[in-house]
Write a protein that holds these residues in place. Structure first.
Motif, PDB file in Angstrom:
ATOM      1  N   ALA A  60       0.820  -1.217   0.000  1.00 41.89           N
ATOM      2  CA  ALA A  60       0.000   0.000   0.000  1.00 41.89           C
ATOM      3  C   ALA A  60       0.849   1.259   0.000  1.00 41.89           C
ATOM      4  CB  ALA A  60      -0.933  -0.005   1.203  1.00 41.89           C
ATOM      5  N   ASP A  61       2.104   1.168   0.474  1.00 42.70           N
ATOM      6  CA  ASP A  61       2.980   2.335   0.527  1.00 42.70           C
ATOM      7  C   ASP A  61       3.801   2.518  -0.747  1.00 42.70           C
ATOM      8  OD1 ASP A  61       2.157   2.986   3.128  1.00 42.70           O
ATOM      9  OD2 ASP A  61       3.609   1.604   4.016  1.00 42.70           O
ATOM     10  N   ALA A  62       3.703   1.562  -1.677  1.00 43.49           N
ATOM     11  CA  ALA A  62       4.480   1.653  -2.908  1.00 43.49           C
ATOM     12  C   ALA A  62       3.832   2.647  -3.873  1.00 43.49           C
ATOM     13  CB  ALA A  62       4.585   0.276  -3.564  1.00 43.49           C
ATOM     14  N   TRP A  63       4.649   3.160  -4.805  1.00 48.25           N
ATOM     15  CA  TRP A  63       4.128   4.121  -5.777  1.00 48.25           C
ATOM     16  C   TRP A  63       3.165   3.407  -6.711  1.00 48.25           C
ATOM     17  CZ3 TRP A  63       5.479   9.166  -5.116  1.00 48.25           C
ATOM     18  CH2 TRP A  63       4.900  10.073  -6.030  1.00 48.25           C
ATOM     19  N   PRO A  64       1.997   4.010  -7.002  1.00 49.46           N
ATOM     20  CA  PRO A  64       0.964   3.286  -7.760  1.00 49.46           C
ATOM     21  C   PRO A  64       1.073   3.413  -9.269  1.00 49.46           C
ATOM     22  CG  PRO A  64       0.080   5.352  -6.923  1.00 49.46           C
ATOM     23  CD  PRO A  64       1.490   5.280  -6.425  1.00 49.46           C
ATOM     24  N   LEU A  65       0.593   2.352  -9.929  1.00 52.84           N
ATOM     25  CA  LEU A  65       0.274   2.370 -11.349  1.00 52.84           C
ATOM     26  C   LEU A  65      -1.220   2.098 -11.455  1.00 52.84           C
ATOM     27  CD1 LEU A  65       3.374   1.278 -11.279  1.00 52.84           C
ATOM     28  CD2 LEU A  65       2.873   0.513 -13.614  1.00 52.84           C
ATOM     29  N   LEU A  66      -1.903   2.842 -12.307  1.00 56.97           N
ATOM     30  CA  LEU A  66      -3.332   2.640 -12.525  1.00 56.97           C
ATOM     31  C   LEU A  66      -3.533   2.111 -13.941  1.00 56.97           C
ATOM     32  CD1 LEU A  66      -6.283   2.928 -11.634  1.00 56.97           C
ATOM     33  CD2 LEU A  66      -6.204   5.313 -12.403  1.00 56.97           C
ATOM     34  N   TYR A  67      -4.008   0.858 -14.037  1.00 51.91           N
ATOM     35  CA  TYR A  67      -4.207   0.190 -15.317  1.00 51.91           C
ATOM     36  C   TYR A  67      -5.645   0.389 -15.799  1.00 51.91           C
ATOM     37  CZ  TYR A  67       0.176  -2.517 -14.769  1.00 51.91           C
ATOM     38  OH  TYR A  67       1.485  -2.917 -14.640  1.00 51.91           O
ATOM     39  N   LEU A  68      -5.785   0.870 -17.032  1.00 52.81           N
ATOM     40  CA  LEU A  68      -7.082   1.183 -17.621  1.00 52.81           C
ATOM     41  C   LEU A  68      -7.232   0.385 -18.917  1.00 52.81           C
ATOM     42  CD1 LEU A  68      -6.453   4.998 -17.224  1.00 52.81           C
ATOM     43  CD2 LEU A  68      -8.032   3.698 -15.778  1.00 52.81           C
ATOM     44  N   HIS A  69      -8.162  -0.581 -18.920  1.00 54.83           N
ATOM     45  CA  HIS A  69      -8.302  -1.506 -20.036  1.00 54.83           C
ATOM     46  C   HIS A  69      -8.995  -0.869 -21.238  1.00 54.83           C
ATOM     47  CE1 HIS A  69     -12.609  -1.913 -19.259  1.00 54.83           C
ATOM     48  NE2 HIS A  69     -12.341  -2.075 -17.971  1.00 54.83           N
ATOM     49  N   GLY A  70      -9.090  -1.638 -22.324  1.00 57.49           N
ATOM     50  CA  GLY A  70      -9.734  -1.180 -23.547  1.00 57.49           C
ATOM     51  C   GLY A  70     -11.236  -1.395 -23.521  1.00 57.49           C
ATOM     52  N   GLY A  71     -11.921  -0.835 -24.504  1.00 57.47           N
ATOM     53  CA  GLY A  71     -13.366  -0.966 -24.601  1.00 57.47           C
ATOM     54  C   GLY A  71     -13.793  -2.426 -24.744  1.00 57.47           C
ATOM     55  N   GLY A  72     -14.797  -2.819 -23.971  1.00 56.51           N
ATOM     56  CA  GLY A  72     -15.293  -4.178 -24.015  1.00 56.51           C
ATOM     57  C   GLY A  72     -14.492  -5.162 -23.187  1.00 56.51           C
ATOM     58  N   GLN A  73     -13.402  -4.703 -22.555  1.00 55.97           N
ATOM     59  CA  GLN A  73     -12.582  -5.574 -21.723  1.00 55.97           C
ATOM     60  C   GLN A  73     -12.928  -5.363 -20.248  1.00 55.97           C
ATOM     61  OE1 GLN A  73      -8.579  -4.411 -23.122  1.00 55.97           O
ATOM     62  NE2 GLN A  73      -8.524  -6.331 -24.272  1.00 55.97           N
ATOM     63  N   THR A  74     -12.187  -6.016 -19.377  1.00 50.01           N
ATOM     64  CA  THR A  74     -12.334  -5.825 -17.935  1.00 50.01           C
ATOM     65  C   THR A  74     -10.950  -5.702 -17.312  1.00 50.01           C
ATOM     66  OG1 THR A  74     -12.200  -8.153 -17.247  1.00 50.01           O
ATOM     67  CG2 THR A  74     -14.366  -7.345 -18.007  1.00 50.01           C
ATOM     68  N   ARG A  75     -10.907  -5.543 -16.008  1.00 50.10           N
ATOM     69  CA  ARG A  75      -9.636  -5.406 -15.300  1.00 50.10           C
ATOM     70  C   ARG A  75      -8.781  -6.670 -15.415  1.00 50.10           C
ATOM     71  NH1 ARG A  75     -13.452  -6.708 -11.399  1.00 50.10           N
ATOM     72  NH2 ARG A  75     -12.793  -8.058  -9.645  1.00 50.10           N
ATOM     73  N   HIS A  76      -9.368  -7.779 -15.831  1.00 51.03           N
ATOM     74  CA  HIS A  76      -8.627  -9.032 -15.953  1.00 51.03           C
ATOM     75  C   HIS A  76      -7.860  -9.122 -17.266  1.00 51.03           C
ATOM     76  CE1 HIS A  76     -10.795 -10.301 -12.410  1.00 51.03           C
ATOM     77  NE2 HIS A  76     -11.947 -10.067 -13.008  1.00 51.03           N
ATOM     78  N   ALA A  77      -7.997  -8.124 -18.137  1.00 55.03           N
ATOM     79  CA  ALA A  77      -7.364  -8.177 -19.458  1.00 55.03           C
ATOM     80  C   ALA A  77      -5.846  -8.058 -19.396  1.00 55.03           C
ATOM     81  CB  ALA A  77      -7.921  -7.060 -20.343  1.00 55.03           C
ATOM     82  N   TRP A  78      -5.312  -7.656 -18.234  1.00 60.67           N
ATOM     83  CA  TRP A  78      -3.879  -7.380 -18.141  1.00 60.67           C
ATOM     84  C   TRP A  78      -3.038  -8.631 -17.872  1.00 60.67           C
ATOM     85  CZ3 TRP A  78      -2.577  -2.911 -20.035  1.00 60.67           C
ATOM     86  CH2 TRP A  78      -3.488  -1.854 -19.998  1.00 60.67           C
ATOM     87  N   GLY A  79      -3.693  -9.780 -17.732  1.00 61.42           N
ATOM     88  CA  GLY A  79      -2.939 -10.995 -17.467  1.00 61.42           C
ATOM     89  C   GLY A  79      -2.180 -10.901 -16.157  1.00 61.42           C
ATOM     90  N   SER A  80      -0.938 -11.340 -16.166  1.00 63.82           N
ATOM     91  CA  SER A  80      -0.152 -11.377 -14.923  1.00 63.82           C
ATOM     92  C   SER A  80       0.736 -10.152 -14.741  1.00 63.82           C
ATOM     93  CB  SER A  80       0.723 -12.636 -14.901  1.00 63.82           C
ATOM     94  OG  SER A  80       1.629 -12.637 -15.998  1.00 63.82           O
ATOM     95  N   THR A  81       0.603  -9.153 -15.635  1.00 59.31           N
ATOM     96  CA  THR A  81       1.528  -8.021 -15.568  1.00 59.31           C
ATOM     97  C   THR A  81       1.424  -7.236 -14.266  1.00 59.31           C
ATOM     98  OG1 THR A  81       2.349  -6.095 -16.768  1.00 59.31           O
ATOM     99  CG2 THR A  81      -0.032  -6.414 -16.761  1.00 59.31           C
ATOM    100  N   ALA A  82       0.208  -7.090 -13.709  1.00 61.77           N
ATOM    101  CA  ALA A  82       0.060  -6.319 -12.469  1.00 61.77           C
ATOM    102  C   ALA A  82       0.805  -6.992 -11.325  1.00 61.77           C
ATOM    103  CB  ALA A  82      -1.419  -6.161 -12.118  1.00 61.77           C
ATOM    104  N   GLU A  83       0.667  -8.298 -11.212  1.00 63.55           N
ATOM    105  CA  GLU A  83       1.363  -9.029 -10.144  1.00 63.55           C
ATOM    106  C   GLU A  83       2.871  -8.934 -10.312  1.00 63.55           C
ATOM    107  OE1 GLU A  83       1.499 -13.496  -8.112  1.00 63.55           O
ATOM    108  OE2 GLU A  83       0.308 -13.144  -9.928  1.00 63.55           O
ATOM    109  N   LYS A  84       3.338  -9.057 -11.551  1.00 60.89           N
ATOM    110  CA  LYS A  84       4.785  -9.008 -11.794  1.00 60.89           C
ATOM    111  C   LYS A  84       5.348  -7.625 -11.488  1.00 60.89           C
ATOM    112  CE  LYS A  84       4.748 -12.668 -15.296  1.00 60.89           C
ATOM    113  NZ  LYS A  84       4.897 -12.994 -16.740  1.00 60.89           N
ATOM    114  N   VAL A  85       4.629  -6.584 -11.883  1.00 57.88           N
ATOM    115  CA  VAL A  85       5.095  -5.227 -11.603  1.00 57.88           C
ATOM    116  C   VAL A  85       5.082  -4.959 -10.098  1.00 57.88           C
ATOM    117  CG1 VAL A  85       4.489  -2.787 -11.861  1.00 57.88           C
ATOM    118  CG2 VAL A  85       4.502  -4.290 -13.862  1.00 57.88           C
TER     119      VAL A  85
END
Length: 286
Positions: free
Chosen positions: A24-49
């Protein structure tokens, strides 16, 4: 690493659902998906980052996934951009905005049309101010083809396979049920049909092209474009125009990836993001 599900308040109080990965104290990235997608469209990139010492927030845009549908049917770029700014304020510090297609255009407008601090960096995922109309039309055709729903998950998988011929066709019930909902015995994409019925696409309508010129001229944070070399949305003309209008930006080409880069080449996409964060963002955070 398991994410925490968090609810943010968007523009005009709309409820926006997100997964938050990392400290929670780390600097944030906010991922915004494409039209017709959901937050799950990013695959494993959020966990890896997040494992690299960042906080990754993947959010369902208004009218998509588990977020609220706009009660007034407002799916304008003004509304999407307003959601971005509202969520940024709740994060407590300016995140790096990572936006694919519709999400990238929303991030670009939120950063570039504001006279206040919004982000600390901008990553555009296969979207530029100038796009190839044929590619945008293909997205629209894919989205509208499923408005009547599907008889089965297999039929939905066929539709996805037809749109993404570069991928190996597969039926993954767990993954499909993240983007589909069953209603009256049929499976429907998990987004508000009003989004596409308003002739909404991933780009601004032509009469507002001047707004993009203003936005681009007002972006002063480190910016990167990640382009899929198989994309029919961002062509070489769009890249050349992007380089000319944002000469300090980083451009990364991903071989073997089409418009949906995170789904086609997730490891290559993640590597590009991690490198940009290390080389271009960290030095600016002090």
């Amino acid at each position: 690493m398991d994410p925490e599900q968090v609810v943010f308040e968007g523009f005009e109080g709309l409820r926006l659902v997100a997964d938050v990965w990392g400290d929670a104290d780390a600097w944030p990235l906010l991922y915004l998906h494409g039209g017709g997608q959901t937050r799950h469209a990013w695959g494993s990139t959020a966990e890896k980052v997040a494992s690299q010492g960042w906080q990754a927030v993947t959010i369902d845009l208004r009218g998509h996934g588990d977020s609220d549908w706009a009660p007034n049917g407002d799916y304008s770029f003004t509304a999407f951009g307003g959601d971005v700014v509202a969520v940024v304020d709740q994060l407590g510090r300016p995140p790096v905005l990572v936006g694919a297609s519709l999400g990238g255009m929303s991030a670009l407008l939120a950063e570039g049309t504001s006279d206040r601090t919004v982000s600390s960096g901008l990553i555009l995922v296969d979207i530029t101010p100038r796009t190839n109309r044929e590619g945008i039309d293909r997205i629209k055709s894919f989205m509208t083809s499923g408005l009547g729903g599907f008889d089965s998950l297999e039929e939905a998988a066929d539709a996805i396979a037809a749109y993404t011929p570069q991928r190996t066709r597969r039926v993954n019930p767990t993954g499909l049920m993240k983007v589909l909902r069953q209603r009256d015995g049929r499976w429907y994409w998990h987004w508000d049909p009003a989004f596409i019925q308003q002739d909404r696409t991933e780009v601004l309508p032509d009469p507002l092209a001047g707004l993009l010129d203003v936005a681009v001229s007002n972006i002063h944070v480190p910016t990167m474009l990640v382009r899929g070399l198989l994309s029919d949305v961002v062509d070489q003309e769009g890249v050349d125009h992007f380089r000319a209008t944002m000469p300090g930006a980083t451009v990364v080409d991903v071989a073997g990836a089409s418009h949906m880069i995170a789904g086609d080449r997730n490891d290559a996409f993640t590597d590009a993001v991690v490198t940009f964060l290390r080389d271009e963002i960290l030095p600016t955070l002090g």
